[in-house]
Write an enzyme that holds these catalytic residues in place. Structure first.
Site, PDB file in Angstrom:
ATOM      1  N   TYR A  56      12.201   2.645  -1.220  1.00  0.00           N
ATOM      2  CA  TYR A  56      11.353   1.495  -1.196  1.00  0.00           C
ATOM      3  C   TYR A  56      10.217   1.427  -1.931  1.00  0.00           C
ATOM      4  CZ  TYR A  56       8.293  -2.279   0.269  1.00  0.00           C
ATOM      5  OH  TYR A  56       7.440  -3.247   0.429  1.00  0.00           O
ATOM      6  N   ASP A 108       0.742  -1.205  -0.067  1.00  0.00           N
ATOM      7  CA  ASP A 108      -0.079  -0.147  -0.204  1.00  0.00           C
ATOM      8  C   ASP A 108       0.942   1.246   0.101  1.00  0.00           C
ATOM      9  OD1 ASP A 108       0.935  -0.268   2.524  1.00  0.00           O
ATOM     10  OD2 ASP A 108      -1.030   0.091   3.567  1.00  0.00           O
ATOM     11  N   GLU A 109       2.039   1.033   0.219  1.00  0.00           N
ATOM     12  CA  GLU A 109       2.967   2.273   0.168  1.00  0.00           C
ATOM     13  C   GLU A 109       3.034   3.037  -1.053  1.00  0.00           C
ATOM     14  OE1 GLU A 109       6.511   1.718   2.849  1.00  0.00           O
ATOM     15  OE2 GLU A 109       5.514   0.040   3.832  1.00  0.00           O
TER      16      GLU A 109
HETATM   17  P1  NAD Z   1      11.614  -9.927   3.012  1.00  0.00           P
HETATM   18  O1  NAD Z   1      12.566  -9.009   3.138  1.00  0.00           O
HETATM   19  O2  NAD Z   1      11.202 -10.707   4.578  1.00  0.00           O
HETATM   20  O3  NAD Z   1      11.752 -11.211   2.091  1.00  0.00           O
HETATM   21  C1  NAD Z   1      12.446 -11.080   0.759  1.00  0.00           C
HETATM   22  C2  NAD Z   1      12.728 -12.373   0.408  1.00  0.00           C
HETATM   23  O4  NAD Z   1      13.170 -11.951  -1.176  1.00  0.00           O
HETATM   24  C3  NAD Z   1      14.044 -12.753   0.881  1.00  0.00           C
HETATM   25  O5  NAD Z   1      14.016 -14.270   1.084  1.00  0.00           O
HETATM   26  C4  NAD Z   1      15.280 -12.524  -0.118  1.00  0.00           C
HETATM   27  O6  NAD Z   1      16.163 -13.413   0.018  1.00  0.00           O
HETATM   28  C5  NAD Z   1      14.647 -12.355  -1.247  1.00  0.00           C
HETATM   29  N1  NAD Z   1      15.113 -11.762  -2.316  1.00  0.00           N
HETATM   30  C6  NAD Z   1      15.331 -10.187  -2.263  1.00  0.00           C
HETATM   31  N2  NAD Z   1      16.160  -9.976  -3.641  1.00  0.00           N
HETATM   32  C7  NAD Z   1      15.960 -10.976  -4.404  1.00  0.00           C
HETATM   33  C8  NAD Z   1      16.424 -11.262  -5.742  1.00  0.00           C
HETATM   34  N3  NAD Z   1      17.048 -10.309  -6.479  1.00  0.00           N
HETATM   35  N4  NAD Z   1      16.475 -12.670  -6.188  1.00  0.00           N
HETATM   36  C9  NAD Z   1      15.734 -13.581  -5.471  1.00  0.00           C
HETATM   37  N5  NAD Z   1      15.279 -13.645  -4.222  1.00  0.00           N
HETATM   38  C10 NAD Z   1      15.509 -12.330  -3.740  1.00  0.00           C
HETATM   39  O7  NAD Z   1      10.076  -9.426   2.586  1.00  0.00           O
HETATM   40  P2  NAD Z   1       8.535  -9.758   3.003  1.00  0.00           P
HETATM   41  O8  NAD Z   1       8.212  -8.941   4.013  1.00  0.00           O
HETATM   42  O9  NAD Z   1       8.373 -11.336   3.011  1.00  0.00           O
HETATM   43  O10 NAD Z   1       8.000  -9.266   1.412  1.00  0.00           O
HETATM   44  C11 NAD Z   1       7.655  -9.883   0.562  1.00  0.00           C
HETATM   45  C12 NAD Z   1       6.869  -9.272  -0.628  1.00  0.00           C
HETATM   46  O11 NAD Z   1       5.913  -8.572   0.071  1.00  0.00           O
HETATM   47  C13 NAD Z   1       7.965  -8.062  -1.045  1.00  0.00           C
HETATM   48  O12 NAD Z   1       7.755  -7.862  -2.346  1.00  0.00           O
HETATM   49  C14 NAD Z   1       7.210  -6.777  -0.325  1.00  0.00           C
HETATM   50  O13 NAD Z   1       7.246  -5.681  -0.870  1.00  0.00           O
HETATM   51  C15 NAD Z   1       5.738  -7.138  -0.103  1.00  0.00           C
HETATM   52  N6  NAD Z   1       5.107  -6.607   0.971  1.00  0.00           N
HETATM   53  C16 NAD Z   1       5.604  -6.630   2.274  1.00  0.00           C
HETATM   54  C17 NAD Z   1       4.869  -6.321   3.204  1.00  0.00           C
HETATM   55  C18 NAD Z   1       5.242  -6.412   4.587  1.00  0.00           C
HETATM   56  O14 NAD Z   1       4.564  -5.916   5.431  1.00  0.00           O
HETATM   57  N7  NAD Z   1       6.280  -7.146   4.955  1.00  0.00           N
HETATM   58  C19 NAD Z   1       3.542  -5.538   3.046  1.00  0.00           C
HETATM   59  C20 NAD Z   1       2.916  -5.443   1.647  1.00  0.00           C
HETATM   60  C21 NAD Z   1       3.680  -6.179   0.740  1.00  0.00           C
HETATM   61  P1  TYD Z   2       8.121  -0.836   9.759  1.00  0.00           P
HETATM   62  O1  TYD Z   2       7.788  -2.187  10.519  1.00  0.00           O
HETATM   63  O2  TYD Z   2       9.474  -0.606   9.300  1.00  0.00           O
HETATM   64  O3  TYD Z   2       7.106  -0.995   8.479  1.00  0.00           O
HETATM   65  P2  TYD Z   2       6.885   0.328   7.349  1.00  0.00           P
HETATM   66  O4  TYD Z   2       7.799   1.285   7.318  1.00  0.00           O
HETATM   67  O5  TYD Z   2       7.110  -0.534   6.006  1.00  0.00           O
HETATM   68  O6  TYD Z   2       5.285   0.755   7.458  1.00  0.00           O
HETATM   69  O7  TYD Z   2       7.517   0.295  10.394  1.00  0.00           O
HETATM   70  C1  TYD Z   2       6.106   0.366  10.855  1.00  0.00           C
HETATM   71  C2  TYD Z   2       6.052   1.898  11.608  1.00  0.00           C
HETATM   72  O8  TYD Z   2       6.819   1.882  12.789  1.00  0.00           O
HETATM   73  C3  TYD Z   2       6.378   2.826  10.766  1.00  0.00           C
HETATM   74  O9  TYD Z   2       5.553   4.136  10.987  1.00  0.00           O
HETATM   75  C4  TYD Z   2       7.624   2.865  11.375  1.00  0.00           C
HETATM   76  C5  TYD Z   2       7.497   2.707  12.861  1.00  0.00           C
HETATM   77  N1  TYD Z   2       8.924   2.080  13.501  1.00  0.00           N
HETATM   78  C6  TYD Z   2       9.430   2.625  14.502  1.00  0.00           C
HETATM   79  O10 TYD Z   2       8.613   3.751  15.254  1.00  0.00           O
HETATM   80  N2  TYD Z   2      10.238   2.169  15.505  1.00  0.00           N
HETATM   81  C7  TYD Z   2      10.956   1.217  14.891  1.00  0.00           C
HETATM   82  O11 TYD Z   2      11.989   0.742  15.478  1.00  0.00           O
HETATM   83  C8  TYD Z   2      10.771   0.812  13.493  1.00  0.00           C
HETATM   84  C9  TYD Z   2      11.313  -0.251  13.046  1.00  0.00           C
HETATM   85  C10 TYD Z   2       9.629   1.194  13.024  1.00  0.00           C
END
Ligand code: NAD
Ligand code: TYD
Length: 359
Positions: free
Chosen positions: A165, A141-142
């Site tokens: 990002y 959603d970012e």
């Molecule tokens: P993460 O950082 O935990 O995992 C990313 C994975 O991708 C890792 O295993 C890493 O080794 C692999 N990777 C990175 N670059 C690569 C490359 N070039 N080739 C092959 N593998 C590669 O991330 P996550 O939190 O699991 O997020 C997964 C996806 O979901 C991402 O696309 C992120 O943008 C999206 N997303 C995450 C969130 C969240 O809250 N974490 C929310 C919405 C969308």
């Molecule tokens: P984060 O988990 O990094 O996710 P995103 O930035 O993708 O939303 O952060 C969630 C929220 O928490 C964000 O507003 C930043 C804040 N935050 C803190 O206040 N302290 C922290 O140590 C971290 C990692 C995030």
């Protein structure tokens, strides 16, 4: 409603947080899926084979195959498409942490933009003569930017990414949708809010705070702590992805969210109460360790998701109540000290040292 069947699914980034939970859901908890999964992951600091040790033991070589390579390694990935007769891509692989993108955007451009472009082109080449295929792109959603106190993002909200990002994810979304419009390539896209759950790398707010509580460290809160995020359990996100893979027509885009908005400071206080109870810690001491630190540059104020499209059109709904999900997440971190120390001893440590301790 369309019902697509999936046989050989390539999951990129399957050793990361959401991808590993997706693979476990598909192979262990989804009776409607009987196919195979190929996990393509280059294993950055965030890719952790321990996330799927149980799956590896139970399914490696039968329904689960791990291939260590980058999404940009064209020859290797082409061979993987052919070897496993891939019919579906679920593209999670990305650099995913906003703070890292601020300190060093290059990897985000390389993996999230160029990597997605390369994976799209490989799939388009390999699938030139096939119609029963789908490329699903996982996004955030970012990409929509930051909200004031009113309103929610819909699928037609303008893109307004504000961090390296989110700009890299917005670019990848545009590439994916353009490949659909221009080449008639079968794509779907989902934009999800903040996920939480087991196996999340302890740089994101929830796991970092849980671990810092367990280890008696300060709990950093950026700025005034009043930034708002919409939180969803990773299992709810992954069931939404499965719903899209099986029911959505190509060319569609869906918002996924928890409809669960929390100010960071309020969330932290709730997490403190839960962790104190479960770990036998002192709530007042934990509250006293909350430390307001310098704000993140360009820190988005509020995210909120309108996910009525996927609810109405595909029949998906959230299922995990937030405080129950948080409780289960705390339980998972308390039950897995070996995972925590492994994660903390490796590249993560070196990275923190390079980027924070030596500054
Ligand atoms: P993460 O950082 O935990 O995992 C990313 C994975 O991708 C890792 O295993 C890493 O080794 C692999 N990777 C990175 N670059 C690569 C490359 N070039 N080739 C092959 N593998 C590669 O991330 P996550 O939190 O699991 O997020 C997964 C996806 O979901 C991402 O696309 C992120 O943008 C999206 N997303 C995450 C969130 C969240 O809250 N974490 C929310 C919405 C969308
Ligand atoms: P984060 O988990 O990094 O996710 P995103 O930035 O993708 O939303 O952060 C969630 C929220 O928490 C964000 O507003 C930043 C804040 N935050 C803190 O206040 N302290 C922290 O140590 C971290 C990692 C995030």
């Amino acid at each position: 409603m369309q019902q697509r069947s999936l046989k050989n699914v390539l999951v990129s980034g399957g050793m990361g947080f959401i991808g590993s939970n997706f693979i476990r859901f598909m192979l262990k908890n989804n009776p409607d899926f009987s196919g195979r999964i190929v996990n393509l992951d280059v294993l950055t600091y965030a890719g952790n084979p321990a996330n799927l040790a149980d799956i590896d033991a139970a399914y490696q070589g039968s329904r689960y195959f791990f291939e260590q390579a980058g999404i940009g390694d064209r020859q290797i990935v082409e061979n993987i498409f052919k070897k496993y007769e891939i019919d579906t891509v679920v593209h999670f692989a990305a650099e995913s942490h906003v703070d890292r993108s601020i300190l060093g955007p290059e990897g985000f451009i390389r993996s999230n933009i160029i990597g997605t472009y390369t994976l799209l082109e490989i799939a388009r080449d390999c699938w030139a003569s096939r119609r029963d295929v789908l490329f699903h792109h996982i996004s955030t959603d970012e990409v929509y930017g930051s909200l004031g106190s009113e309103g929610r993002f819909t699928e037609t909200s303008p893109y307004d990414p504000r961090s390296p990002y989110s700009a890299s994810k917005a670019s990848s979304d545009h590439l994916v949708m353009a490949w659909g419009s221009t080449y008639g390539f079968p794509v779907t896209l989902s934009n999800c809010s903040n996920n939480y759950g087991p196996c999340q790398f302890p740089e994101k707010l929830i796991p970092l705070s849980i671990l810092n509580m367990i280890e008696g460290k300060p709990l950093p809160v950026y700025g005034d702590g009043k930034n708002i995020r919409d939180w969803i359990h990773v299992d709810d996100h992954n069931r939404a992805v499965w719903t899209i893979l099986t029911k959505s027509p190509a060319g569609e885009k869906y918002n996924i969210g928890g409809e669960n908005e929390w100010e960071n400071i309020r969330l932290l206080h709730t997490l403190i109460d839960i962790t104190a109870r479960k770990a036998g810690l002192d709530t007042e001491k934990l509250r006293a360790s909350v430390t307001f630190v310098k704000d993140r540059p360009g820190h988005d104020r509020r995210y909120a998701i309108d996910c009525s499209k996927i609810k109405k059109q595909l029949g998906w709904n959230q299922a995990v109540p937030f405080e129950e999900g948080l409780g289960r997440t705390v339980d998972w971190y308390l039950a897995n000290p070996a995972w925590i120390s492994a994660v903390r001893s490796g590249e993560y440590r070196n990275w923190i040292k390079r980027n924070y301790e030596e500054r």
